[in-house]
Scaffold this motif. Structure first.
Motif, short mmCIF file in Angstrom:
data_model
loop_
_atom_site.label_atom_id
_atom_site.label_comp_id
_atom_site.label_asym_id
_atom_site.label_seq_id
_atom_site.Cartn_x
_atom_site.Cartn_y
_atom_site.Cartn_z
N PRO A 1 0.82 -1.22 0.00
CA PRO A 1 0.00 0.00 0.00
C PRO A 1 0.85 1.26 0.00
O PRO A 1 0.42 2.29 -0.54
CB PRO A 1 -0.82 -0.11 1.29
N ASP B 1 -2.79 -5.42 -4.40
CA ASP B 1 -3.77 -5.65 -3.35
C ASP B 1 -4.12 -7.13 -3.27
O ASP B 1 -4.68 -7.70 -4.20
CB ASP B 1 -5.04 -4.85 -3.64
N VAL C 1 1.75 2.07 -3.59
CA VAL C 1 0.58 2.61 -4.28
C VAL C 1 0.37 4.07 -3.88
O VAL C 1 0.20 4.95 -4.73
CB VAL C 1 -0.67 1.77 -3.95
N GLN C 2 0.42 4.30 -2.56
CA GLN C 2 0.21 5.66 -2.06
C GLN C 2 1.24 6.62 -2.64
O GLN C 2 0.92 7.73 -3.04
CB GLN C 2 0.29 5.64 -0.52
N ARG D 1 -2.20 -0.68 -7.55
CA ARG D 1 -3.10 -1.09 -6.47
C ARG D 1 -3.77 -2.41 -6.83
O ARG D 1 -3.86 -3.32 -6.03
CB ARG D 1 -4.15 -0.02 -6.20
N ASP E 1 -3.19 3.31 -9.89
CA ASP E 1 -4.37 2.45 -9.94
C ASP E 1 -3.99 1.03 -10.30
O ASP E 1 -4.44 0.07 -9.67
CB ASP E 1 -5.31 3.00 -11.01
#
Lengths: 310, 327
Positions: free
Chosen positions: A224, A301, A227-228, A297, A294
């Motif tokens: 994460p 994920d 992604v962030q 993620r 995107d």
């Protein structure tokens, strides 16, 4: 594991067949799976290509740009686009295309440094907060909430006006609005990763606090975080552009897209391209980073793993 | 045999919204050097919590060790802070643990070799090359085929049984004096379970390591352990050698447990009822609500201390101790 038991319990023959197929599947290569999921959506692929192209553009600006960023052609001030100046020239006779090409350097470097700085600070604080829990966590998280309640542009304006103008000032001004997001993200991640058996196992093997935090917990929070960071690239570039547009960012005459928008805005009726072109450049770059984020993620994920959503 | 670990009066509480849970209540036991003991009881009886208390790994809050002492090799472990240097040196170095879930007990972000290597560099301060060499050697000792290659695998590339072998190997790395196997084979299927038990048995015998086997399955421990402690509702309610307990279980709960061990051609006899809530327990015998031997006095008197019966056999059943019934 759960899918296996589910299919055993499923009525009918379908379940049994599923088990066999699952057992026969070759082990999945994580990297190949990642690449496959990442590029599954066309828009992500396009975004990724644009990011690569703009990075290449920034690196090879000297080679690509037809003119230098400060090179003035005083005979052709505010010239319309033609074969020499493909996008025309600005009020000081500088080639717009070349300045946009050089401007990508500012956008990317400010973006990257800002994101790295805010991520490093935010992750560290979030890690400590999540690991410590109790009073320390409460204090850190409430302060974080307070930080996030301040409108980010106003906060960076204030900080930028206090600090020296220049890349470092802009970076700090933008990073200060971004790092609370990382604290919140990592704090939440740490709270969940901490529950894992391997953290307890690590402790039972005698690892002390720092090792548990940095070796056992942090690496398992990375997905994460990555992604962030990608998503925040867009935000950072946009914030830098806003600051430059408002005259508190990168100092002229350095080519920065936000500042160029501002310079061109005085001639909007006559040469709209002067504002629109750097504006478009900002938009395309931010959009591309968001698309890449995107895609990352989706690919990183674990909850979406194995699903085939588009 | 030399005394290795003496736990006395250990009491661990958890603060919850509904009240204070005494998960471990006045537990005393000892482990000798090289001895294998079993800690048996059903889910939630405090087996794991008692062992985590010994290691000072109870999450605090909400858990807290409120009383007792843990004397290991002559030092009182509870005197050291949870995160102190001394405690970290003992965990993994002198006492190590093997946990129940092999699938989740290894860090998914690190290779096997690095995880093992970290334990070695942490405790023995040896360099990476030597740590690798020793890790690979340990992997081959615990029966991992092609250990040189497997060492660079990530945990998800190994099966559950393999991972538990790695965990056993990791726990043996620094040649500890005692290993706590917390339901170490429960999550594995029966054949792998047997292999792992054999493996642990071999390893601890080879290095003269004491082993505490925490399990809910009396059948499993019978073959390997010297002595068994039976726990119920946070207390040790009976303790003795395997032979003593099997031949002559004094506490009705132990009897019940023995009847719960599956044997071919025999009917399983369940223990009726549920273990009691551990919140605000009265000082009477915790097994009282389910006991078939209970007498009127059991409702009035507090539960007796572990009382000597014969040999190594101790029990807390007042009915049997005082001969109130000839059942």
């Amino acid at each position: 594991m759960t899918t296996k038991t589910d299919s055993i319990n499923a009525p009918g023959l379908g379940g049994e067949v599923d088990i066999l197929e699952e057992q026969l599947l070759p082990p999945v290569n994580e990297f190949r799976r990642f690449v496959k999921v990442f590029f599954r959506r066309k828009i992500v692929l396009i975004g990724f290509i644009i990011v690569v192209l703009i990075v290449a553009m920034a690196i090879f600006a000297d080679v690509i740009a037809p003119f230098g960023p400060y090179e003035q052609d005083l005979h052709n001030v505010l010239a319309a686009p033609d074969s020499t100046h493909l996008l025309g020239t600005d009020s000081l006779g500088r080639d717009l295309l070349s300045r946009i090409i050089y401007g990508s350097r500012v956008a990317l470097s400010v973006g990257v440094i800002t994101v790295l700085l805010s991520a490093a600070v935010g992750t560290l604080i979030g890690l400590v907060a999540g690991y410590a829990e109790g009073a320390l966590q409460s204090v850190i998280m409430r302060l974080t909430d307070a930080m996030m309640a301040i409108p980010s542009l106003i906060l960076s304006l204030i900080v930028a006006s206090i600090l020296n103008r220049g890349v470092l000032g802009v970076v700090i001004a933008v990073a200060i609005t971004l790092f609370p997001g990382y604290i919140r993200l990592i704090n939440g991640q740490v709270l969940s990763v901490k529950q894992n058996d391997y953290v307890m196992a690590g402790r039972s093997m005698g690892s002390h606090k720092a090792r548990i935090m940095f070796r056992h917990i942090l690496p398992n929070c990375l997905s994460p975080l990555i992604v962030q960071m990608t998503m925040m690239m867009g935000v950072a570039i946009l914030s830098e552009a806003s600051l430059s547009f408002l005259g508190l960012g990168i100092l002229p005459p350095t080519a920065a897209w936000g500042g160029m928008c501002y310079d061109g805005y005085k001639y909007l009726m006559m040469r709209p391209l002067l504002s629109i072109a750097p504006g478009l450049a900002i938009m395309v770059l931010v959009f591309s980073f968001n698309m890449v984020g995107d895609g990352l993620r989706d690919a990183l994920d674990p909850k979406l793993r194995g699903t085939s959503s588009n | 045999m030399e005394r290795l670990l003496t736990v006395s009066g250990l009491t661990t509480e958890f603060r919850t919204e509904r009240g204070t849970v005494k998960a471990v209540n006045d537990v005393s036991y000892h482990v000798d050097e090289g001895e294998i003991i079993g800690l048996v009881g059903e889910s939630g009886c405090g087996k794991s919590v008692s062992q985590l208390s010994v290691m000072q790994l109870i999450p605090n809050p909400p858990g807290k060790i409120v009383a007792g002492s843990v004397e290991f090799e002559g030092q009182d472990l509870l005197r050291y802070g949870r995160e102190s240097r001394e405690m970290c040196a003992i965990r993994g170095g002198r006492i190590s643990m093997v946990f129940q879930e092999p699938m989740t007990s290894l860090n998914p972000a690190m290779t096997i070799c690095r995880q093992m290597g970290e334990v070695l560099t942490e405790h023995l301060g040896i360099d990476k090359a030597e740590a690798r060499e020793r890790s690979v050697d340990m992997l081959s000792q615990v029966g991992i085929p092609d250990p040189g290659k497997r060492a660079d695998d990530y945990p998800h590339q190994l099966s559950g049984g393999m991972r538990q072998r790695v965990m056993v190997g990791m726990s043996m790395l620094c040649n500890p004096k005692m290993i706590i196997a917390d339901e170490a084979t429960t999550a594995l299927d029966a054949t792998i379970q047997a292999q792992l038990l054999e493996l642990m048995y071999e390893m601890v015998n080879k290095y003269h390591t004491a082993l505490v086997m925490v399990t809910h399955n009396l059948g499993i421990v019978a073959r390997y352990v010297h002595r068994v402690n039976v726990m119920y509702a946070g207390r040790i309610i009976e303790s003795g050698t395997v032979r003593e307990l099997w031949a002559n279980p004094m506490h009705p709960y132990t009897e019940g447990l023995l009847k719960c061990v599956p044997k071919l051609g025999e009917r399983l006899v369940p223990i009726k009822g549920m273990p009691p809530s551990l919140i605000n327990r009265p000082p009477t015998c915790p097994f009282l609500p389910r006991c078939r031997l209970r007498q009127k006095s059991c409702f009035e008197e507090p539960v007796p201390e572990l009382t000597h019966v014969e040999g190594d056999h101790y029990t807390t059943c007042r009915v049997r101790l005082e001969g109130l019934t000839d059942d």
